[in-house]
Write a protein that holds these residues in place. Sequence first.
Motif, PDB file in Angstrom:
ATOM      1  N   LEU A   6     -41.059  52.668  54.961  1.00  0.00           N
ATOM      2  CA  LEU A   6     -41.521  53.938  54.402  1.00  0.00           C
ATOM      3  C   LEU A   6     -42.994  54.228  54.676  1.00  0.00           C
ATOM      4  N   ASN A  39     -36.240  55.827  45.553  1.00  0.00           N
ATOM      5  CA  ASN A  39     -36.674  54.563  46.147  1.00  0.00           C
ATOM      6  C   ASN A  39     -35.959  53.368  45.527  1.00  0.00           C
ATOM      7  N   THR A  99     -38.961  60.605  51.515  1.00  0.00           N
ATOM      8  CA  THR A  99     -38.696  59.524  52.468  1.00  0.00           C
ATOM      9  C   THR A  99     -37.669  58.541  51.907  1.00  0.00           C
TER      10      THR A  99
END
Length: 299
Positions: free
Chosen positions: A155, A288, A200
């Motif tokens: 990331l 995440n 992301t």
Amino acid sequence: MLTGVSTRYNDAISDIEKEKADIVLEIPASFDTDMVKERRAKVMISANAVNSTQGLLGNNYLTQIINDYSQELRTELFPASELSDASHIDAVTDYRYNKRLDYKTFMLPAFIVLMMTLICGILPSLNIVIEKETGTIQQINATPVSKFNFILAKLIPYWIIGLVILTLSFLVTWVIYGLLPSGSFATLYISAVVFLLGITGLGIIISNYSDTLQQSMFLVMFFILIIILLSGMFTPVSAMPGWAQAVAYANPLTYFIEIMRLVYLKGSALPDLFKPLMWLTGFAVFFNTWAVLSYKKRG
């Protein structure tokens, strides 16, 4: 819809800043006296023009209502022979935050978010799946690197790329359009970091669940199109049907676009952006965490 009545102008403007109202009509204390003695009275319209189209429409509707009332008042108070000299109401409009109703001022911050989303959302989704196809993922799985460290390493480059894109976008909008944020660059960068963490992470999740590059491309384009179209970029969220609003409020783009526009047009600071920042933080933690848990380390 009337949302409230206030005796102080600053209190009414505070409602606009808190997004409790879109437009304020100020009627001065001397309104009655001016109508009788001067045969003219002024009222002031303060419209929230962060969304220039919405501000213009709101002002036009309210101005029409004032004109209709003025005509009705003149007809009641004066005979037909005196209508030409009869009292009338002048409406003075103040477009707050976007004085010239420049559509570029409203859209350019959203396009900056769009660029960051396309690059930092699509590229991570191709990362792990490419290694699956080439077979290098097996070598990585054989190492003692933890899943958390592996995802973090994937990331970080995209976070840096995202911040570079943001900086270049600031430069382009300033050089070509002469547009600079009314607020702090630090506020924008802090918000961008939180947004990049989330978008992301979503890309990595797609890559984790994809077996081929083609599958990953189809999935990411499907999700990217949805979150772009239902982000409030082109259509206000309040104007969407109920199901679309539900999707929009579960969309990180909605909150980052809101932040960008508020900082660019209103000069909002971090305390003013607490709610959208908390939503972005929640998305970042959720995506995440999911990215780490969904990565299957075998070896």
